[in-house]
Scaffold this motif. Structure first.
Motif, PDB file in Angstrom:
ATOM      1  N   LYS A   5     -70.646 -22.426 -17.072  1.00 43.32           N
ATOM      2  CA  LYS A   5     -69.203 -22.170 -17.098  1.00 43.32           C
ATOM      3  C   LYS A   5     -68.890 -21.226 -18.250  1.00 43.32           C
ATOM      4  O   LYS A   5     -69.300 -21.472 -19.389  1.00 43.32           O
ATOM      5  CB  LYS A   5     -68.435 -23.479 -17.229  1.00 43.32           C
ATOM      6  N   GLN A   6     -68.134 -20.189 -17.937  1.00 42.45           N
ATOM      7  CA  GLN A   6     -67.855 -19.129 -18.906  1.00 42.45           C
ATOM      8  C   GLN A   6     -66.358 -19.004 -19.127  1.00 42.45           C
ATOM      9  O   GLN A   6     -65.567 -19.116 -18.194  1.00 42.45           O
ATOM     10  CB  GLN A   6     -68.419 -17.803 -18.373  1.00 42.45           C
ATOM     11  N   SER A   7     -65.984 -18.764 -20.378  1.00 39.88           N
ATOM     12  CA  SER A   7     -64.569 -18.553 -20.713  1.00 39.88           C
ATOM     13  C   SER A   7     -64.450 -17.610 -21.903  1.00 39.88           C
ATOM     14  O   SER A   7     -65.374 -17.522 -22.726  1.00 39.88           O
ATOM     15  CB  SER A   7     -63.911 -19.898 -21.041  1.00 39.88           C
ATOM     16  N   PRO A   8     -63.335 -16.872 -22.038  1.00 38.46           N
ATOM     17  CA  PRO A   8     -62.239 -16.815 -21.090  1.00 38.46           C
ATOM     18  C   PRO A   8     -62.572 -15.907 -19.904  1.00 38.46           C
ATOM     19  O   PRO A   8     -63.581 -15.208 -19.934  1.00 38.46           O
ATOM     20  CB  PRO A   8     -61.110 -16.208 -21.925  1.00 38.46           C
ATOM     21  N   GLN A   9     -61.736 -15.874 -18.929  1.00 33.61           N
ATOM     22  CA  GLN A   9     -61.931 -15.011 -17.767  1.00 33.61           C
ATOM     23  C   GLN A   9     -61.658 -13.560 -18.147  1.00 33.61           C
ATOM     24  O   GLN A   9     -62.285 -12.648 -17.631  1.00 33.61           O
ATOM     25  CB  GLN A   9     -60.996 -15.456 -16.646  1.00 33.61           C
ATOM     26  N   SER A  10     -60.686 -13.347 -19.032  1.00 33.03           N
ATOM     27  CA  SER A  10     -60.391 -12.006 -19.514  1.00 33.03           C
ATOM     28  C   SER A  10     -60.015 -12.077 -20.985  1.00 33.03           C
ATOM     29  O   SER A  10     -59.552 -13.118 -21.472  1.00 33.03           O
ATOM     30  CB  SER A  10     -59.264 -11.362 -18.695  1.00 33.03           C
ATOM     31  N   LEU A  11     -60.216 -10.960 -21.670  1.00 33.42           N
ATOM     32  CA  LEU A  11     -60.044 -10.924 -23.113  1.00 33.42           C
ATOM     33  C   LEU A  11     -59.592  -9.529 -23.507  1.00 33.42           C
ATOM     34  O   LEU A  11     -60.192  -8.534 -23.066  1.00 33.42           O
ATOM     35  CB  LEU A  11     -61.372 -11.274 -23.784  1.00 33.42           C
ATOM     36  N   ILE A  12     -58.546  -9.477 -24.311  1.00 33.44           N
ATOM     37  CA  ILE A  12     -58.062  -8.199 -24.836  1.00 33.44           C
ATOM     38  C   ILE A  12     -58.163  -8.246 -26.357  1.00 33.44           C
ATOM     39  O   ILE A  12     -57.654  -9.174 -26.990  1.00 33.44           O
ATOM     40  CB  ILE A  12     -56.609  -7.915 -24.398  1.00 33.44           C
ATOM     41  N   VAL A  13     -58.824  -7.234 -26.908  1.00 30.89           N
ATOM     42  CA  VAL A  13     -59.071  -7.196 -28.348  1.00 30.89           C
ATOM     43  C   VAL A  13     -58.717  -5.800 -28.859  1.00 30.89           C
ATOM     44  O   VAL A  13     -58.916  -4.810 -28.161  1.00 30.89           O
ATOM     45  CB  VAL A  13     -60.559  -7.515 -28.634  1.00 30.89           C
ATOM     46  N   GLN A  14     -58.208  -5.754 -30.062  1.00 34.22           N
ATOM     47  CA  GLN A  14     -57.939  -4.466 -30.681  1.00 34.22           C
ATOM     48  C   GLN A  14     -59.233  -3.867 -31.219  1.00 34.22           C
ATOM     49  O   GLN A  14     -60.165  -4.595 -31.630  1.00 34.22           O
ATOM     50  CB  GLN A  14     -56.936  -4.620 -31.832  1.00 34.22           C
ATOM     51  N   LYS A  15     -59.293  -2.549 -31.219  1.00 38.44           N
ATOM     52  CA  LYS A  15     -60.452  -1.848 -31.789  1.00 38.44           C
ATOM     53  C   LYS A  15     -60.723  -2.342 -33.201  1.00 38.44           C
ATOM     54  O   LYS A  15     -59.805  -2.472 -34.013  1.00 38.44           O
ATOM     55  CB  LYS A  15     -60.179  -0.342 -31.801  1.00 38.44           C
ATOM     56  N   GLY A  16     -61.999  -2.637 -33.461  1.00 35.14           N
ATOM     57  CA  GLY A  16     -62.377  -3.144 -34.766  1.00 35.14           C
ATOM     58  C   GLY A  16     -62.363  -4.657 -34.867  1.00 35.14           C
ATOM     59  O   GLY A  16     -62.871  -5.218 -35.841  1.00 35.14           O
ATOM     60  N   GLY A  17     -61.806  -5.308 -33.886  1.00 32.40           N
ATOM     61  CA  GLY A  17     -61.718  -6.764 -33.903  1.00 32.40           C
ATOM     62  C   GLY A  17     -63.003  -7.433 -33.413  1.00 32.40           C
ATOM     63  O   GLY A  17     -63.981  -6.770 -33.066  1.00 32.40           O
ATOM     64  N   ILE A  18     -62.995  -8.759 -33.410  1.00 30.95           N
ATOM     65  CA  ILE A  18     -64.147  -9.545 -32.952  1.00 30.95           C
ATOM     66  C   ILE A  18     -63.851 -10.114 -31.568  1.00 30.95           C
ATOM     67  O   ILE A  18     -62.812 -10.737 -31.361  1.00 30.95           O
ATOM     68  CB  ILE A  18     -64.448 -10.692 -33.926  1.00 30.95           C
ATOM     69  N   SER A  19     -64.767  -9.889 -30.649  1.00 22.30           N
ATOM     70  CA  SER A  19     -64.653 -10.448 -29.304  1.00 22.30           C
ATOM     71  C   SER A  19     -65.570 -11.658 -29.222  1.00 22.30           C
ATOM     72  O   SER A  19     -66.735 -11.588 -29.629  1.00 22.30           O
ATOM     73  CB  SER A  19     -65.062  -9.417 -28.248  1.00 22.30           C
ATOM     74  N   ILE A  20     -65.054 -12.764 -28.713  1.00 17.66           N
ATOM     75  CA  ILE A  20     -65.846 -13.992 -28.610  1.00 17.66           C
ATOM     76  C   ILE A  20     -65.771 -14.523 -27.184  1.00 17.66           C
ATOM     77  O   ILE A  20     -64.673 -14.731 -26.648  1.00 17.66           O
ATOM     78  CB  ILE A  20     -65.349 -15.074 -29.589  1.00 17.66           C
ATOM     79  N   GLY A  97     -87.721 -17.165 -14.549  1.00 17.85           N
ATOM     80  CA  GLY A  97     -86.798 -16.045 -14.588  1.00 17.85           C
ATOM     81  C   GLY A  97     -85.610 -16.181 -13.659  1.00 17.85           C
ATOM     82  O   GLY A  97     -84.718 -15.341 -13.640  1.00 17.85           O
ATOM     83  N   LYS A  98     -85.590 -17.259 -12.868  1.00 18.86           N
ATOM     84  CA  LYS A  98     -84.436 -17.477 -11.989  1.00 18.86           C
ATOM     85  C   LYS A  98     -83.210 -17.742 -12.853  1.00 18.86           C
ATOM     86  O   LYS A  98     -83.204 -18.654 -13.678  1.00 18.86           O
ATOM     87  CB  LYS A  98     -84.695 -18.674 -11.082  1.00 18.86           C
ATOM     88  N   SER A  99     -82.181 -16.924 -12.676  1.00 16.46           N
ATOM     89  CA  SER A  99     -81.015 -16.986 -13.550  1.00 16.46           C
ATOM     90  C   SER A  99     -79.783 -17.509 -12.833  1.00 16.46           C
ATOM     91  O   SER A  99     -79.522 -17.132 -11.688  1.00 16.46           O
ATOM     92  CB  SER A  99     -80.708 -15.602 -14.122  1.00 16.46           C
ATOM     93  N   THR A 100     -79.041 -18.363 -13.526  1.00 15.94           N
ATOM     94  CA  THR A 100     -77.741 -18.833 -13.073  1.00 15.94           C
ATOM     95  C   THR A 100     -76.702 -18.196 -13.977  1.00 15.94           C
ATOM     96  O   THR A 100     -76.772 -18.339 -15.204  1.00 15.94           O
ATOM     97  CB  THR A 100     -77.651 -20.362 -13.162  1.00 15.94           C
ATOM     98  N   PHE A 101     -75.768 -17.494 -13.363  1.00 20.08           N
ATOM     99  CA  PHE A 101     -74.796 -16.720 -14.121  1.00 20.08           C
ATOM    100  C   PHE A 101     -73.444 -17.426 -14.213  1.00 20.08           C
ATOM    101  O   PHE A 101     -73.055 -18.173 -13.318  1.00 20.08           O
ATOM    102  CB  PHE A 101     -74.566 -15.359 -13.453  1.00 20.08           C
ATOM    103  N   GLY A 102     -72.725 -17.144 -15.301  1.00 21.24           N
ATOM    104  CA  GLY A 102     -71.321 -17.500 -15.367  1.00 21.24           C
ATOM    105  C   GLY A 102     -70.517 -16.532 -14.520  1.00 21.24           C
ATOM    106  O   GLY A 102     -71.069 -15.566 -13.965  1.00 21.24           O
ATOM    107  N   ASP A 103     -69.222 -16.775 -14.426  1.00 20.66           N
ATOM    108  CA  ASP A 103     -68.376 -15.951 -13.574  1.00 20.66           C
ATOM    109  C   ASP A 103     -67.865 -14.679 -14.245  1.00 20.66           C
ATOM    110  O   ASP A 103     -67.145 -13.900 -13.622  1.00 20.66           O
ATOM    111  CB  ASP A 103     -67.195 -16.774 -13.058  1.00 20.66           C
ATOM    112  N   GLY A 104     -68.217 -14.480 -15.496  1.00 18.68           N
ATOM    113  CA  GLY A 104     -67.900 -13.212 -16.148  1.00 18.68           C
ATOM    114  C   GLY A 104     -66.618 -13.241 -16.973  1.00 18.68           C
ATOM    115  O   GLY A 104     -65.704 -14.022 -16.705  1.00 18.68           O
ATOM    116  N   THR A 105     -66.578 -12.378 -17.957  1.00 21.62           N
ATOM    117  CA  THR A 105     -65.399 -12.156 -18.793  1.00 21.62           C
ATOM    118  C   THR A 105     -65.121 -10.667 -18.833  1.00 21.62           C
ATOM    119  O   THR A 105     -66.014  -9.891 -19.203  1.00 21.62           O
ATOM    120  CB  THR A 105     -65.624 -12.671 -20.225  1.00 21.62           C
ATOM    121  N   THR A 106     -63.928 -10.290 -18.432  1.00 20.20           N
ATOM    122  CA  THR A 106     -63.556  -8.885 -18.491  1.00 20.20           C
ATOM    123  C   THR A 106     -62.958  -8.593 -19.860  1.00 20.20           C
ATOM    124  O   THR A 106     -61.906  -9.134 -20.216  1.00 20.20           O
ATOM    125  CB  THR A 106     -62.534  -8.542 -17.392  1.00 20.20           C
ATOM    126  N   LEU A 107     -63.655  -7.776 -20.629  1.00 17.66           N
ATOM    127  CA  LEU A 107     -63.224  -7.431 -21.985  1.00 17.66           C
ATOM    128  C   LEU A 107     -62.549  -6.071 -21.979  1.00 17.66           C
ATOM    129  O   LEU A 107     -63.092  -5.095 -21.453  1.00 17.66           O
ATOM    130  CB  LEU A 107     -64.424  -7.404 -22.922  1.00 17.66           C
TER     131      LEU A 107
END
Lengths: 111, 114
Positions: A5-20, A97-107
């Motif tokens: 399970k992955q969160s957040p679904q989307s993330l907006i960050v200012q240039k120079g900031g930290i994305s988590i 090597g079989k991978s299970t992915f989260g649903d992604g975060t759009t940054l």
């Protein structure tokens, strides 16, 4: 049954900031935890990865923090740049090597 | 080293038709994986090969899907009697013998079933 399970679904960050971006997994049989970056129309590209016996791994501006007892791991992008704007996927892989992915975060990194 | 390549990049087909996709992995990689990705979702594992042997196939994979890697090099994924629900991006990835965890993805084949 979603094992990663992955969160957040989307993330907006200012240039120079930290994305988590955070991920949690359920199955303890995983041996490897990679993060992928995907741009529109492209396949995912391996960014950084960690094994469960390590609590942190840093490569350039990208850091993975791993908490085995909590079954959680996170990606930190320091000094985020507009060029980092993409979709990020965490994954959990077995030793085959079989991978299970989260649903992604759009940054989105705003200039 | 040209990376993982996939062909075709786009395929539009009518429901009920058969389609076949090809994947050429990085030359020295002995593991090859197929994934399916729908919009807004992460890639979903379909099957994987070590050399020419198909070692695992997802339980979610219908019998209409079949994959081969006849000489341990390129691989094909065939979908028979396509359905609209098969519309997705089909991704191929390969990994080297020394580190099976690091997977290198191709650009994908986008399938649209009308």
């Amino acid at each position: 049954q979603q094992q990663v399970k992955q969160s957040p679904q989307s993330l907006i960050v200012q240039k120079g900031g930290i994305s988590i971006i955070n991920c949690a997994y359920e199955n303890t049989a995983f041996d490897y935890f990679p993060w992928y970056q995907q741009f529109p129309g492209k396949g995912p590209a391996l960014l950084i990865a960690i094994r469960p016996d390590v609590s942190e791994k840093k490569e350039g501006r990208f850091t993975i923090s791993f908490n085995k007892s909590a079954k959680q791991f996170s990606l930190h992008i320091m000094d985020s740049q507009p060029g980092d704007s993409a979709t990020y996927f965490c994954a959990a892989s077995t030793n085959a090597g079989k991978s299970t992915f989260g649903d992604g975060t759009t940054l989105t990194v705003k200039p | 080293d040209t990376g993982v390549s996939q062909d075709p990049r786009h395929k539009i087909t009518k429901r009920g038709q058969n389609v076949t996709f090809r994947c050429d992995p990085i030359s020295e990689h002995n593991r090859l994986y197929w994934y399916r990705q729908t919009l807004g979702q992460g890639p979903e594992f379909l099957t994987y090969f070590q050399n020419e042997a198909q070692l695992e196939k997802s339980r979610l994979l219908s019998d209409r899907f079949s994959a081969e890697r006849p000489k341990g090099s390129f691989s094909t994924l065939e979908i028979q009697r396509t359905e609209q629900g098969d519309s997705a991006m089909y991704l191929c990835a390969s990994s080297p013998r020394a580190n099976g965890y690091a997977q290198y993805f191709g650009p994908g084949t986008r399938l649209t079933v009308t």
